[in-house]
Write an enzyme that holds these catalytic residues in place. Structure first.
Site, PDB file in Angstrom:
ATOM      1  N   ASP A 125       1.032  -1.155  -0.042  1.00 53.94           N
ATOM      2  CA  ASP A 125      -0.081  -0.156   0.097  1.00 53.94           C
ATOM      3  C   ASP A 125       0.935   1.264  -0.060  1.00 53.94           C
ATOM      4  O   ASP A 125       1.744   1.288   0.763  1.00 53.94           O
ATOM      5  CB  ASP A 125      -0.954  -0.004   1.292  1.00 53.94           C
ATOM      6  CG  ASP A 125      -2.201   0.508   1.099  1.00 53.94           C
ATOM      7  OD1 ASP A 125      -2.394   1.587   0.457  1.00 53.94           O
ATOM      8  OD2 ASP A 125      -3.157  -0.091   1.504  1.00 53.94           O
ATOM      9  N   ASP A 147      -2.841   4.715  -2.613  1.00 53.78           N
ATOM     10  CA  ASP A 147      -3.893   5.430  -1.639  1.00 53.78           C
ATOM     11  C   ASP A 147      -4.057   6.901  -2.149  1.00 53.78           C
ATOM     12  O   ASP A 147      -3.308   7.417  -2.569  1.00 53.78           O
ATOM     13  CB  ASP A 147      -3.210   5.403  -0.110  1.00 53.78           C
ATOM     14  CG  ASP A 147      -4.053   5.867   0.601  1.00 53.78           C
ATOM     15  OD1 ASP A 147      -5.351   5.135   1.069  1.00 53.78           O
ATOM     16  OD2 ASP A 147      -4.115   7.066   1.578  1.00 53.78           O
ATOM     17  N   GLU A 205      -6.457   4.232  -6.003  1.00 51.61           N
ATOM     18  CA  GLU A 205      -7.508   4.352  -5.416  1.00 51.61           C
ATOM     19  C   GLU A 205      -8.267   5.787  -5.905  1.00 51.61           C
ATOM     20  O   GLU A 205      -7.532   6.796  -5.639  1.00 51.61           O
ATOM     21  CB  GLU A 205      -7.406   4.378  -3.838  1.00 51.61           C
ATOM     22  CG  GLU A 205      -8.668   4.464  -3.167  1.00 51.61           C
ATOM     23  CD  GLU A 205      -8.709   5.005  -1.931  1.00 51.61           C
ATOM     24  OE1 GLU A 205      -9.501   4.791  -1.013  1.00 51.61           O
ATOM     25  OE2 GLU A 205      -7.540   5.749  -1.301  1.00 51.61           O
ATOM     26  N   HIS A 235     -11.174  -2.317   3.456  1.00 54.34           N
ATOM     27  CA  HIS A 235     -11.263  -1.925   4.658  1.00 54.34           C
ATOM     28  C   HIS A 235     -11.900  -0.595   5.110  1.00 54.34           C
ATOM     29  O   HIS A 235     -11.797  -0.407   6.277  1.00 54.34           O
ATOM     30  CB  HIS A 235      -9.629  -1.901   4.987  1.00 54.34           C
ATOM     31  CG  HIS A 235      -9.183  -0.687   4.411  1.00 54.34           C
ATOM     32  ND1 HIS A 235      -8.860  -0.563   2.940  1.00 54.34           N
ATOM     33  CD2 HIS A 235      -8.422   0.632   4.898  1.00 54.34           C
ATOM     34  CE1 HIS A 235      -8.232   0.382   2.802  1.00 54.34           C
ATOM     35  NE2 HIS A 235      -8.089   1.311   3.933  1.00 54.34           N
ATOM     36  N   ASP A 236     -12.340   0.081   4.307  1.00 54.44           N
ATOM     37  CA  ASP A 236     -13.092   1.261   4.367  1.00 54.44           C
ATOM     38  C   ASP A 236     -14.472   1.301   4.114  1.00 54.44           C
ATOM     39  O   ASP A 236     -15.349   2.000   4.486  1.00 54.44           O
ATOM     40  CB  ASP A 236     -12.589   2.488   3.317  1.00 54.44           C
ATOM     41  CG  ASP A 236     -11.181   2.822   3.478  1.00 54.44           C
ATOM     42  OD1 ASP A 236     -10.697   2.689   4.547  1.00 54.44           O
ATOM     43  OD2 ASP A 236     -10.440   3.342   2.618  1.00 54.44           O
TER      44      ASP A 236
HETATM   45  O1  LIG Z   1      -5.057   7.465   3.961  1.00 55.59           O
HETATM   46  C1  LIG Z   1      -6.375   8.211   4.486  1.00 55.59           C
HETATM   47  C2  LIG Z   1      -7.272   7.300   3.871  1.00 55.59           C
HETATM   48  O2  LIG Z   1      -7.126   6.907   2.545  1.00 55.59           O
HETATM   49  C3  LIG Z   1      -7.818   6.099   1.875  1.00 55.59           C
HETATM   50  O3  LIG Z   1      -9.294   6.098   2.003  1.00 55.59           O
HETATM   51  C4  LIG Z   1      -9.692   7.207   1.470  1.00 55.59           C
HETATM   52  C5  LIG Z   1     -10.979   7.580   2.063  1.00 55.59           C
HETATM   53  O4  LIG Z   1     -11.908   7.356   0.920  1.00 55.59           O
HETATM   54  C6  LIG Z   1     -13.487   7.557   1.246  1.00 55.59           C
HETATM   55  O5  LIG Z   1     -13.727   8.684   1.477  1.00 55.59           O
HETATM   56  C7  LIG Z   1     -13.562   9.550   0.331  1.00 55.59           C
HETATM   57  C8  LIG Z   1     -14.866  10.218   0.005  1.00 55.59           C
HETATM   58  O6  LIG Z   1     -14.853  10.637  -1.304  1.00 55.59           O
HETATM   59  C9  LIG Z   1     -15.944  11.243  -1.844  1.00 55.59           C
HETATM   60  O7  LIG Z   1     -16.050  12.629  -1.406  1.00 55.59           O
HETATM   61  C10 LIG Z   1     -17.260  10.547  -1.635  1.00 55.59           C
HETATM   62  O8  LIG Z   1     -18.363  11.048  -2.222  1.00 55.59           O
HETATM   63  C11 LIG Z   1     -17.431  10.238  -0.336  1.00 55.59           C
HETATM   64  O9  LIG Z   1     -18.442   9.741   0.142  1.00 55.59           O
HETATM   65  C12 LIG Z   1     -16.224   9.454   0.232  1.00 55.59           C
HETATM   66  O10 LIG Z   1     -16.219   9.538   1.586  1.00 55.59           O
HETATM   67  C13 LIG Z   1     -13.954   6.545   2.626  1.00 55.59           C
HETATM   68  O11 LIG Z   1     -15.324   7.030   2.981  1.00 55.59           O
HETATM   69  C14 LIG Z   1     -13.043   7.111   3.678  1.00 55.59           C
HETATM   70  O12 LIG Z   1     -13.436   6.105   4.667  1.00 55.59           O
HETATM   71  C15 LIG Z   1     -11.444   7.025   3.276  1.00 55.59           C
HETATM   72  O13 LIG Z   1     -10.647   7.431   4.120  1.00 55.59           O
HETATM   73  C16 LIG Z   1      -7.668   4.708   2.806  1.00 55.59           C
HETATM   74  O14 LIG Z   1      -8.196   3.438   1.976  1.00 55.59           O
HETATM   75  C17 LIG Z   1      -8.064   4.740   4.040  1.00 55.59           C
HETATM   76  O15 LIG Z   1      -8.240   3.768   4.925  1.00 55.59           O
HETATM   77  C18 LIG Z   1      -7.284   5.953   4.757  1.00 55.59           C
HETATM   78  O16 LIG Z   1      -8.007   6.408   6.043  1.00 55.59           O
END
Ligand SMILES: OC[C@H]1O[C@H](OC[C@H]2O[C@H](OC[C@H]3O[C@H](O)[C@H](O)[C@@H](O)[C@@H]3O)[C@H](O)[C@@H](O)[C@@H]2O)[C@H](O)[C@@H](O)[C@@H]1O
Length: 542
Positions: free
Chosen positions: A99, A200, A242, A316-317
């Site tokens: 990652d 990420d 991602e 995991h999210d």
């Molecule tokens: O390193 C920090 C985190 O990075 C990754 O995940 C990113 C987050 O992805 C989602 O949030 C992004 C939002 O994007 C857009 O705005 C959508 O419209 C929203 O609905 C989304 O929420 C997840 O919801 C978050 O949980 C993530 O953090 C990694 O995979 C994470 O584990 C890291 O925490």
């Protein structure tokens, strides 16, 4: 196919190390624990492991806040353990995908510690600093983890940017020295023989904070082409970005082989279908299966030869799909297999999140004191302050919170499901006596064996990897049907997304030979067919 890449025929398994297997009784999973489970993964048949971050970290965001990219988190083990994991996996033909978290570091990273010392520090420009505007934050950028994305540094009087927690300051990718540090670090891991990188929030690295542009900034693809040239371009590795807002057009920019950027991206359009328009992920609406069909079919057909799909329901999210859009009670096994069959017969590279192959379910909480995840905790306090009812917030957390999928792996019926001999960092789901690896392995009709057979099917049938996709229209909304066609052969995938039987009359399809399904049948007669609740199967038509 001469230009076939190994990752096009692969199935990837994601491990969240903290919750996989503890080997030393501290309640936290570790690298030696993962090594001890490689035989299990070999039996499942996967090609590669995407390892969520194992680097040194103060764990403000469970490892997604890195303080040393070339060292291992002490709870997880040592660099020798990491080398052994890579080697032991290689002996089983399994590659390790690291990652890569380079949008931000931890505030404990030496670069930030230096940068924080003052405006003249040589590392200051590794991060994004701005003067106050009208005595307050520079602009209205928000953090994904609630509140402003700007944090005041009392010492210098300037704000620094953090699109995630305040302990995850964003790196300044416009600084060539930052990019060179990232390339050097990636080459360190490539020299160790890793099989690639999951990147990420890579869509954020081209941000222009002053214009409040975060995703898909103008220099993003220039940076990724530079990354490809300077690091993995000459290696036979998988790279997956991602990219939350990606459309098929944007995905082609990342993954068209001619552009020399990434192998593929994770797109999240299907994942947002139960989110209210204009709301956040916590603002729920019911899934419309017709929309899901349209979105997934669009991604299947629009990339063409200019891109490659990644296929996933979970990570995991995200909450576990069987609890989210299936039925994790009466039809848990059937609906878990239905999601597996539907996804694994599509074109692209499938990703399995740990425990998905066992039919593991979400873990509901009653009170915020039970939550561990920073995203949910921050959102809870923000919304309480905005006047939301506590019950409504807890409902959103139970539906979409990240702790749901992070509870420890359920291996057997012993204490703590065989995950640890100590106190697990997050509670083990109380259903572990019924849902665990041991029970799955023993039962030939289990969710595990369904995943194992699907992986085998992909390995042995080029139609699963290369076949053209066509959505079947004119069927009931709750029925998801599609064809795969390859070299004169046609397979048909059918899935009933509901907990009710559905009658289908498609006489033109006649009788078809059964390949795999979640109810026992030896053939399928489309003249008069009753689909069982959450039934899914694959048949051969020609
Ligand atoms: O390193 C920090 C985190 O990075 C990754 O995940 C990113 C987050 O992805 C989602 O949030 C992004 C939002 O994007 C857009 O705005 C959508 O419209 C929203 O609905 C989304 O929420 C997840 O919801 C978050 O949980 C993530 O953090 C990694 O995979 C994470 O584990 C890291 O925490």
């Amino acid at each position: 196919m001469n230009n076939t890449k190994w990752w096009q025929t692969a199935v990837i398994y994601q491990i969240y190390p903290r919750s996989y297997q503890d080997s030393d009784g501290d309640g936290i999973g570790d690298l030696r624990g993962i090594i001890s489970r490689l035989d299990y993964l070999e039996q499942l048949g996967i090609t590669a492991i995407w390892l969520s971050p194992v680097y040194k970290s103060p764990n403000d965001d469970n490892g997604y806040d890195i303080s040393d990219y070339q060292d291992i988190m002490s709870e997880f083990g040592t660099m020798d353990d990491m080398d052994e994991l890579i080697e032991q996996a290689r002996l089983r033909n399994i590659r390790i995908i690291m990652d890569l978290v380079v949008n931000h570091t931890s505030d404990e990273h030496p670069w930030f510690i230096e940068a924080h010392k003052g405006k003249d520090n040589p590392y200051r420009d590794y991060y994004i600093w701005r003067d106050p505007v009208n005595g307050g934050v520079p602009n209205s950028l928000r953090s994904t983890f609630s509140g402003s994305a700007w944090e005041l540094d009392e010492v210098s009087g300037q704000y620094f940017l953090h699109l995630f927690s305040r302990r995850q300051p964003d790196l300044n990718w416009e600084n060539p020295k930052v990019r060179q540090e990232v390339w050097d670090m990636m080459n360190f891991w490539l020299d160790k023989g890793v099989g690639g990188f999951r990147m990420d929030v890579i869509d954020l690295v081209g941000k222009i904070p002053d214009q409040e542009i975060t995703g898909n900034g103008p220099k993003l693809h220039e940076y990724l082409q530079e990354m490809n040239r300077e690091t993995f371009g000459a290696h036979d590795v998988l790279t997956v970005g991602e990219t939350w807002g990606a459309t098929p057009e944007v995905a082609k920019l990342y993954s068209n082989p001619d552009r020399k950027e990434l192998s593929m991206v994770f797109q999240f359009e299907h994942i947002g279908l139960d989110q209210q328009d204009g709301g956040e992920k916590w603002d729920l609406k019911p899934l419309d299966v017709s929309e899901l069909k349209q979105v997934l079919a669009k991604w299947q057909t629009e990339l063409g030869n200019e891109g490659w799909n990644s296929l996933f329901w979970n990570n995991h999210d995200l909450p576990r799909i069987v609890s989210r859009w299936g039925n994790d009670k009466q039809y848990r096994v059937q609906s878990a297999k239905m999601f597996a069959i539907l996804l694994h017969l599509m074109k692209g590279t499938p990703y399995i999140y740990q425990g998905e192959e066992l039919g593991m379910t979400n873990y509901p909480i009653q009170d915020i004191s039970e939550a561990q995840d920073i995203e949910a905790i921050n959102m809870y306090h923000e919304r309480i302050g905005q006047g939301y009812a506590k019950e409504a917030i807890i409902q959103s957390i139970n539906a979409k919170g990240r702790d749901n999928a992070r509870t420890p792996m359920q291996w057997d019926t012993t204490r703590n499901a065989g995950f640890t001999t100590g106190e697990p960092w997050l509670p083990v789901h109380p259903n572990y006596k019924e849902i665990n690896m041991e029970a799955n392995l023993k039962d030939p009709d289990s969710v595990f064996h369904c995943y194992r057979k699907l992986i085998e099917l992909r390995k042995n049938n080029p139609i699963v990897v290369w076949g053209e996709f066509e959505l079947v229209t004119g069927v009931p909304d709750q029925v998801f049907m599609y064809y795969r066609r390859y070299e004169g052969h046609t397979w048909l995938v059918t899935a009933n997304f509901s907990g009710e039987p559905i009658t289908l009359e498609l006489p033109e399809l006649g009788q078809a030979g059964f390949i795999i399904g979640n109810y026992s049948r030896d053939h399928v007669d489309f003249k008069q067919l009753q689909l069982q609740p959450y039934e899914a199967f694959v048949v051969i038509l020609a």
